[in-house]
Design an enzyme around this catalytic site. Structure first.
Site, short mmCIF file in Angstrom:
data_model
loop_
_atom_site.label_atom_id
_atom_site.label_comp_id
_atom_site.label_asym_id
_atom_site.label_seq_id
_atom_site.Cartn_x
_atom_site.Cartn_y
_atom_site.Cartn_z
CE1 TYR A 130 -4.76 9.18 8.15
CE2 TYR A 130 -3.38 9.48 6.15
CZ TYR A 130 -3.59 8.89 7.45
OH TYR A 130 -2.89 8.10 7.81
CE LYS A 142 5.36 6.34 11.97
NZ LYS A 142 5.86 5.94 10.95
CE1 TYR A 166 0.61 8.05 7.25
CE2 TYR A 166 0.89 6.97 5.10
CZ TYR A 166 0.21 7.11 6.29
OH TYR A 166 -1.33 6.71 6.12
N PRO A 193 -2.40 6.49 18.05
CG PRO A 193 -4.46 5.40 18.23
CD PRO A 193 -3.52 6.07 19.11
CG HIS A 226 -2.18 1.06 1.20
ND1 HIS A 226 -1.90 2.31 1.34
CD2 HIS A 226 -3.36 0.80 0.98
CE1 HIS A 226 -3.13 2.75 1.07
NE2 HIS A 226 -4.09 1.87 0.96
P1 RFL Z 1 -0.28 -5.71 22.95
O1 RFL Z 1 -0.74 -6.20 21.55
O2 RFL Z 1 -1.29 -4.88 23.68
O3 RFL Z 1 -0.04 -7.19 23.71
C1 RFL Z 1 -0.04 -7.30 24.95
C2 RFL Z 1 -0.49 -8.64 25.42
O4 RFL Z 1 -0.05 -8.64 26.99
C3 RFL Z 1 -1.15 -9.30 27.34
N1 RFL Z 1 -1.31 -8.68 28.97
C4 RFL Z 1 -0.95 -9.69 29.85
N2 RFL Z 1 -0.50 -10.78 29.87
C5 RFL Z 1 0.21 -11.30 31.10
N3 RFL Z 1 0.01 -10.66 32.35
C6 RFL Z 1 -0.50 -9.40 32.43
N4 RFL Z 1 -0.58 -8.71 33.41
C7 RFL Z 1 -1.04 -8.65 31.17
N5 RFL Z 1 -1.42 -7.51 30.78
C8 RFL Z 1 -1.57 -7.52 29.42
C9 RFL Z 1 -2.38 -8.88 26.64
O5 RFL Z 1 -3.43 -9.67 26.95
C10 RFL Z 1 -1.76 -8.86 25.22
O6 RFL Z 1 -2.01 -10.10 24.65
O7 RFL Z 1 1.31 -4.94 23.21
P2 RFL Z 1 2.34 -5.06 22.29
O8 RFL Z 1 2.92 -6.25 21.90
O9 RFL Z 1 3.37 -4.18 22.58
O10 RFL Z 1 1.91 -4.37 20.82
C11 RFL Z 1 1.65 -3.03 20.66
C12 RFL Z 1 0.46 -2.91 19.37
O11 RFL Z 1 -0.60 -3.77 19.80
C13 RFL Z 1 0.01 -1.43 19.52
O12 RFL Z 1 1.01 -0.54 19.48
C14 RFL Z 1 -0.79 -1.16 17.83
O13 RFL Z 1 -2.19 -2.12 17.84
C15 RFL Z 1 -1.18 0.21 17.80
N6 RFL Z 1 -1.90 0.56 16.47
C16 RFL Z 1 -1.11 0.18 15.38
N7 RFL Z 1 0.11 0.23 15.28
C17 RFL Z 1 0.82 0.01 14.12
O14 RFL Z 1 1.81 -0.05 14.13
N8 RFL Z 1 0.11 0.17 13.02
C18 RFL Z 1 -1.17 0.51 12.82
O15 RFL Z 1 -2.04 0.46 11.85
C19 RFL Z 1 -2.18 0.40 14.27
N9 RFL Z 1 -3.19 0.80 14.16
C20 RFL Z 1 -3.34 0.56 16.79
C21 RFL Z 1 -4.30 0.73 15.49
C22 RFL Z 1 -4.00 0.69 17.82
C23 RFL Z 1 -5.36 0.81 17.75
N10 RFL Z 1 -6.00 0.78 19.20
C24 RFL Z 1 -6.98 0.03 19.46
C25 RFL Z 1 -5.34 1.43 20.32
C26 RFL Z 1 -5.34 0.94 15.52
C27 RFL Z 1 -6.26 0.98 16.67
C28 RFL Z 1 -7.38 1.37 16.82
#
Ligand code: RFL
Length: 402
Positions: free
Chosen positions: A212, A308, A399, A304, A83
């Protein structure tokens, strides 16, 4: 594939105990396990929840390179889509940027985060990696010494304890690692004062670009995910409950803000998932606290707006794996000592760009003279992005870059 859940009593120590099975924890687990390091992942959710939690979708070129280097990118190459275009729809007209031909000429790969996490989990289990699901870490202690411990609740709710040489806190912003940081830990935080209703719609993408829209009613965003699912964002008043808007109201607002009357109709569909995301940034002063090391959202939360978070999580997991392998295999702690500084360079770059995006996409609220000043600056910034090749190259580099 059989899922090998560890028996808590039989396996209560590992050289590296990893908290959280998200992109950070599972990338780290795969890399350490492949290097022969004794590690375990402790995850509070069950396997279905881990495999289906929809969040990110836009993977940076560097994320793909990291996953490629370690043989973890088969799924995203098979099913992900390159993309490289975004479209801005503003009160002053619309324009497209083919960012894949600008800056470093890098593309995103669109691949839902839950599919990436499912791939990482499948790979880890197939290689014989240890993971304990439904095991919630409560506290990490003894991190200023050589044998830290993690107290957990097992699937039956009984307390148990894991001993480690290092604990990797990959359990997000509200996890046990963050709760266990020493008093006086410095955090850099910003509340951007903006909330988004984040939606997953059962509808094909309505445009071949990231959309956007800046509108007097507020921001709206369109992001492709798969052929049948599209992510939409709608700026909403902070404090709005996720279920406050009916589906009709959501589609009416998306049509209006994305200017469907000018650009063509949006493909409507059932709203499969909705949540309200308040745009906040949160960075820790350092990522290492003795034998506790943080990665991913546990280390820094980028709002978000610039996609990143998952990309930083994968990058940091690779740097942490390299540093732990050096230390545990060769007794060389230099990379571990540099881990915080190396990550923070990338983290602050991502934070600065996310902040810039937030200011680009949202009008200031209020009627104060300063709001009008900021609004005029925002429009000038959009105009510069529309007309200046240098600005466009800078945008493209930041980006897609990480
Ligand atoms: P995660 O994915 O939150 O995983 C953490 C895991 O830890 C578990 N956990 C525990 N396990 C044991 N004991 C505990 N006390 C625990 N507490 C929590 C949870 O169940 C989970 O499985 O963190 P990680 O690995 O650091 O990854 C971070 C990403 O998930 C996050 O930064 C992204 O999703 C942000 N984000 C985006 N990032 C991108 O790079 N590109 C995107 O297009 C993008 N779009 C987004 C996003 C985040 C969004 N939201 C919901 C905030 C879009 C959205 C809507």
């Amino acid at each position: 594939m059989t899922e090998r859940q560890t028996s808590r009593t039989a396996q209560e120590s590992a050289d590296v105990v990893i908290l959280g099975a998200g992109p950070a924890g599972l990338t780290l687990g795969n890399l350490l396990h492949a290097a022969g390091i004794d590690c375990v992942v402790l995850e509070r959710a069950d396997p279905d929840h881990v495999r289906t939690r929809a969040r990110a979708g836009f993977l940076a070129a560097n994320t793909v390179r990291v996953l490629d280097r370690h043989g973890l990118a088969d799924g995203l190459h098979r099913h992900g889509k390159p993309h490289g275009t975004c479209e801005f729809r503003t009160e002053d007209g619309s324009f497209r940027l083919d960012y894949g031909t600008l800056g470093r000429r890098e593309l995103h790969t669109v691949y839902p985060q839950q599919d990436l996490v499912a791939d990482l989990l499948t790979h880890y289990l197939a290689a014989g990696g240890r993971i304990a699901f439904e095991t919630e870490a409560e506290v990490v202690e003894g991190t200023d010494g050589p044998d830290p411990t993690v107290t957990v609740r097992d699937p039956e709710g009984r307390p148990a304890r894991w001993r480690a040489r290092y604990v990797a806190g990959c359990d997000g912003r509200h996890g046990a690692a963050r709760r266990s940081l020493p008093p006086g830990t410095r955090r850099y935080q910003r509340d951007h004062g903006v909330s988004w209703l984040a939606l997953l719609a059962e509808a094909p993408p309505s445009m071949d670009a990231v959309g956007y829209a800046m509108h007097p009613d507020g921001f709206a965003g369109h992001m492709t995910r798969t052929a049948d699912i599209t992510r939409y964002y709608l700026q909403c008043r902070p404090g709005t409950p996720a279920d406050a808007w009916s589906e009709d109201r959501i589609w009416a607002a998306l049509d209006r803000r994305l200017r469907a009357d000018e650009h063509g109709p949006l493909q409507h569909g059932r709203i499969l998932h909705r949540s309200v995301v308040h745009l906040e940034s949160d960075v820790l002063d350092r990522l290492r606290y003795g034998s506790l090391l943080l990665a991913g959202d546990a280390a820094s939360l980028p709002a978000p707006a610039a996609a990143k978070g998952a990309n930083l999580a994968v990058l940091e997991a690779e740097l942490l794996a390299e540093a732990l392998i050096d230390e545990l295999r060769r007794g060389d702690a230099r990379a571990l000592d540099r881990y915080s500084a190396r990550c923070l360079t990338h983290i602050w770059r991502a934070q600065e760009f996310a902040h810039w995006m937030i200011q680009l996409l949202h009008s200031p609220v209020g009627q104060a003279a300063e709001s009008f000043f900021h609004e005029a600056m925002r429009r000038s910034r959009v105009e510069s992005l529309r007309t200046s090749r240098t600005h466009q190259d800078w945008f493209a580099e930041n980006y897609v870059g990480i």
